[in-house]
Write a protein that holds these residues in place. Structure first.
Motif, PDB file in Angstrom:
ATOM      1  N   UNK A 165       1.073  18.748  -1.484  1.00  0.00           N
ATOM      2  CA  UNK A 165      -0.105  18.040  -2.284  1.00  0.00           C
ATOM      3  C   UNK A 165       0.201  17.614  -3.647  1.00  0.00           C
ATOM      4  N   UNK A 166       0.883  18.630  -4.383  1.00  0.00           N
ATOM      5  CA  UNK A 166       1.213  18.370  -5.753  1.00  0.00           C
ATOM      6  C   UNK A 166       2.114  17.250  -5.920  1.00  0.00           C
ATOM      7  N   UNK A 167       3.236  17.126  -5.023  1.00  0.00           N
ATOM      8  CA  UNK A 167       4.177  16.212  -4.900  1.00  0.00           C
ATOM      9  C   UNK A 167       3.305  14.553  -4.704  1.00  0.00           C
ATOM     10  N   UNK A 170       1.589  13.911  -7.907  1.00  0.00           N
ATOM     11  CA  UNK A 170       2.482  13.515  -8.985  1.00  0.00           C
ATOM     12  C   UNK A 170       2.919  12.131  -8.723  1.00  0.00           C
ATOM     13  N   UNK A 171       3.176  11.720  -7.518  1.00  0.00           N
ATOM     14  CA  UNK A 171       3.813  10.401  -7.220  1.00  0.00           C
ATOM     15  C   UNK A 171       2.651   9.256  -7.650  1.00  0.00           C
ATOM     16  N   UNK A 173       0.171   9.570  -9.977  1.00  0.00           N
ATOM     17  CA  UNK A 173       0.150   9.422 -11.118  1.00  0.00           C
ATOM     18  C   UNK A 173       1.294   8.818 -11.915  1.00  0.00           C
ATOM     19  N   UNK A 174       2.220   9.027 -11.382  1.00  0.00           N
ATOM     20  CA  UNK A 174       3.652   8.260 -12.019  1.00  0.00           C
ATOM     21  C   UNK A 174       3.570   6.989 -11.740  1.00  0.00           C
ATOM     22  N   UNK A 175       3.017   6.683 -10.526  1.00  0.00           N
ATOM     23  CA  UNK A 175       3.102   5.169 -10.056  1.00  0.00           C
ATOM     24  C   UNK A 175       1.909   4.400 -10.682  1.00  0.00           C
ATOM     25  N   UNK A 176       0.763   5.179 -10.938  1.00  0.00           N
ATOM     26  CA  UNK A 176      -0.307   4.420 -11.917  1.00  0.00           C
ATOM     27  C   UNK A 176       0.269   3.993 -13.192  1.00  0.00           C
ATOM     28  N   UNK A 177       0.757   4.910 -13.803  1.00  0.00           N
ATOM     29  CA  UNK A 177       1.322   4.566 -15.236  1.00  0.00           C
ATOM     30  C   UNK A 177       2.452   3.677 -15.229  1.00  0.00           C
ATOM     31  N   UNK A 178       3.306   3.602 -14.120  1.00  0.00           N
ATOM     32  CA  UNK A 178       4.364   2.510 -14.119  1.00  0.00           C
ATOM     33  C   UNK A 178       3.541   1.339 -13.718  1.00  0.00           C
ATOM     34  N   UNK A 179       2.549   1.225 -12.752  1.00  0.00           N
ATOM     35  CA  UNK A 179       2.039  -0.093 -12.617  1.00  0.00           C
ATOM     36  C   UNK A 179       1.293  -0.664 -13.972  1.00  0.00           C
ATOM     37  N   UNK A 180       0.508   0.367 -14.972  1.00  0.00           N
ATOM     38  CA  UNK A 180       0.108  -0.023 -16.042  1.00  0.00           C
ATOM     39  C   UNK A 180       0.983  -0.662 -16.972  1.00  0.00           C
ATOM     40  N   UNK A 181       2.259  -0.066 -17.062  1.00  0.00           N
ATOM     41  CA  UNK A 181       3.433  -0.413 -17.980  1.00  0.00           C
ATOM     42  C   UNK A 181       3.987  -1.538 -17.509  1.00  0.00           C
ATOM     43  N   UNK A 248      14.064  12.956  -0.237  1.00  0.00           N
ATOM     44  CA  UNK A 248      13.033  13.897  -0.163  1.00  0.00           C
ATOM     45  C   UNK A 248      11.621  13.284  -1.091  1.00  0.00           C
ATOM     46  N   UNK A 249      10.458  13.979  -0.684  1.00  0.00           N
ATOM     47  CA  UNK A 249       9.517  13.477  -1.721  1.00  0.00           C
ATOM     48  C   UNK A 249       9.639  13.961  -3.205  1.00  0.00           C
ATOM     49  N   UNK A 250      10.245  15.124  -3.425  1.00  0.00           N
ATOM     50  CA  UNK A 250      10.443  15.587  -4.854  1.00  0.00           C
ATOM     51  C   UNK A 250      11.526  14.730  -5.492  1.00  0.00           C
ATOM     52  N   UNK A 251      12.605  14.260  -4.660  1.00  0.00           N
ATOM     53  CA  UNK A 251      13.631  13.268  -5.156  1.00  0.00           C
ATOM     54  C   UNK A 251      12.910  12.009  -5.569  1.00  0.00           C
TER      55      UNK A 251
END
Length: 493
Positions: A165-167, A170-171, A173-181, A248-251
């Motif tokens: 769930x955390x992963x 995190x993916x 949130x990181x993707x949203x920030x990357x899309x904004x950028x 893997x998801x973490x990777x």
């Protein structure tokens, strides 16, 4: 509204669509490829945030490609954007993650080739070096970060369901920030050349806020990127996220974070200032490819695992795409310019002359350049940069750096500080002293940029570029940026 402007605008929209179709893989490719995030969910999040980034922070990171070539006509901008868009589209169809920046660099070189403009060798070398350094650095960062995350998770020992769930979160949130950028940093590449001829007019919404013409233009470009994400990015996502190296998801999360770190290193003026004031070597602020960063990060994790799961054939195809992209874009741009100019009678560039007048020769001598080999051409005018460069090379008396200095000094760039232009001038970013110096030039005209710089420096010490050191480098850079604003505002053809 000029129909011609709308027609030329279509190439920017096509480029935006191509960018969205290809570069979304850099943001959500690893998440989708590992099955942690569904493609539809990734596309929705990416589309929303890429539009927000384009409208709210549309200027994005400064793209330092001007030194490579200055496209100075609307039809030329159309051809370059079209060439880049077609190239990125072809690579997207092939499922290869390529960089829009690579395509634009190739298109600019194609424009230089067609218009007999000189490609700045130093700028090109710096850009090409980042194409090698970027994936290597991303691979190193990803490997180190993966080891760190593995160590932390080994100590914390989260339940698998909670870790899952955390992963996922995190993916996303990181993707949203990357899309904004992505929207903020790349919308200028997509629509920036059309800002001076924007067909939109600003309007107010219920007396709450004003939507400017540029914001409307960037909104249109952001929507084009979003459409590309939603309609055609899945194949490239799977190439990056699953076919190159099984992750893997973490990777997958590590890859996204590693990419962001590398892009930050090459784009942060704050970091550059910190390093400079600390007396440390600075990292050049050169736009780097997010595609190359992601591929490098994925490969770094694969090598950390021993390289057994790396699909080298897929990597080879990606490498071929990286090499072919700028070459294809340059060729398409050259052919497009030929047809626009000779078949459709469009102006694809504004003629730029070069003068070796006595004033120019004296200024070169003051810079320490031996001008004796130019005695026989004093007073001559050259129709293009290539012709002047060939004349300099024929004398075999000048280094590459000296040739660049001669070209820059001899370039004719007429500037007039007419009263009406001064009235319309917006001194954004200029200090009171700098603005007063500009106003003091009312009624004067100049033939070269360096003459304006000298005149302003004589009127105010705030315009003076001092001897460059690590500490003064940033101050000089800001002055040059403000000089560029003055040059563009008062340039006359």
């Amino acid at each position: 509204m000029d129909v011609t402007v709308l027609l030329f605008l279509t190439s920017g929209l096509f480029l935006g669509w191509s960018l969205g179709a290809n570069d979304a893989a850099n943001i959500f490719g690893t998440a989708v490829g590992t099955g942690m995030v569904r493609f539809t969910q990734a596309a929705i999040v990416c589309s929303i945030f890429v539009i927000l980034g384009a409208v709210i922070s549309g200027a994005g990171a400064a793209q330092t490609l001007e030194r490579l070539g200055e496209i100075n006509a609307l039809a030329g901008s159309f051809a370059a954007a079209l060439a880049a868009a077609i190239t990125v589209y072809w690579m997207t169809v092939a499922g290869l993650p390529v960089s829009t920046s690579q395509a634009i660099v190739g298109a600019i070189i194609g424009w230089n080739w067609f218009t007999e403009s000189v490609t700045d060798a130093a700028a090109l070398t710096k850009i090409l070096s980042t194409w090698v350094l970027c994936p290597l650095l991303a691979g190193l960062v990803a490997a180190l970060l993966f080891k760190l995350v593995a160590f932390v998770l080994g100590r914390v020992r989260l339940h698998l369901l909670r870790l899952d769930a955390y992963t996922r979160l995190a993916l996303i949130v990181a993707g949203a920030f990357g899309a904004y950028s992505l929207g903020a940093n790349n919308i200028a590449n997509v629509m920036g050349v059309f800002v001076p001829v924007s067909p939109f007019t600003e309007f107010r919404v219920q007396d709450l806020f004003t939507v400017t013409s540029v914001e409307q233009l960037f909104l249109l470009g952001g929507i084009a990127i979003a459409v590309g994400v939603f309609t055609y990015s899945k194949r490239v996502m799977l190439t990056v996220g699953a076919e190159l190296v099984p992750l893997s998801p973490v990777a997958a999360w590590v890859v996204v974070v590693a990419q962001s770190i590398v892009l930050f290193l090459f784009a942060s003026e704050g970091l550059e200032h910190l390093l400079a004031t600390s007396g440390l070597p600075t990292i050049p602020l050169v736009p780097v490819s997010s595609s190359q960063a992601v591929v490098g990060a994925v490969l770094g994790i694969g090598l950390l695992r021993g390289g057994r799961n790396i699909h080298w054939r897929v990597l080879g195809h990606i490498g071929i795409g990286w090499v072919a992209t700028p070459i294809i874009a340059a060729l398409i741009c050259f052919v497009s310019l030929f047809f626009l100019q000779n078949v459709f009678n469009q102006k694809v560039h504004t003629e730029t002359g070069y003068s070796l007048s006595r004033t120019v020769i004296d200024h070169l001598a003051a810079q320490g350049i031996a001008t004796t080999p130019l005695d026989d051409v004093v007073g001559e005018e050259f129709a293009s940069a290539v012709r002047l460069r060939d004349a300099l090379r024929a004398r075999r008396a000048f280094t590459e750096g000296e040739q660049a200095a001669v070209l820059e000094t001899a370039r004719v760039f007429r500037i007039s500080f007419a009263p009406l232009r001064l009235t319309a001038f917006r001194a954004n970013g200029l200090s009171d002293g700098q603005a007063a110096a500009v106003a003091a030039l009312e009624g004067r005209s100049f033939r070269h940029k360096w003459q304006v710089a000298e005149a302003l420096a004589g009127l105010s010490p705030e315009w003076r570029i001092v001897e460059e050191t690590k500490v003064t480098k940033l101050d000089n850079k800001r002055i040059r940026q403000r000089l560029d604003l003055v040059y563009r505002s008062f340039h006359v053809e």
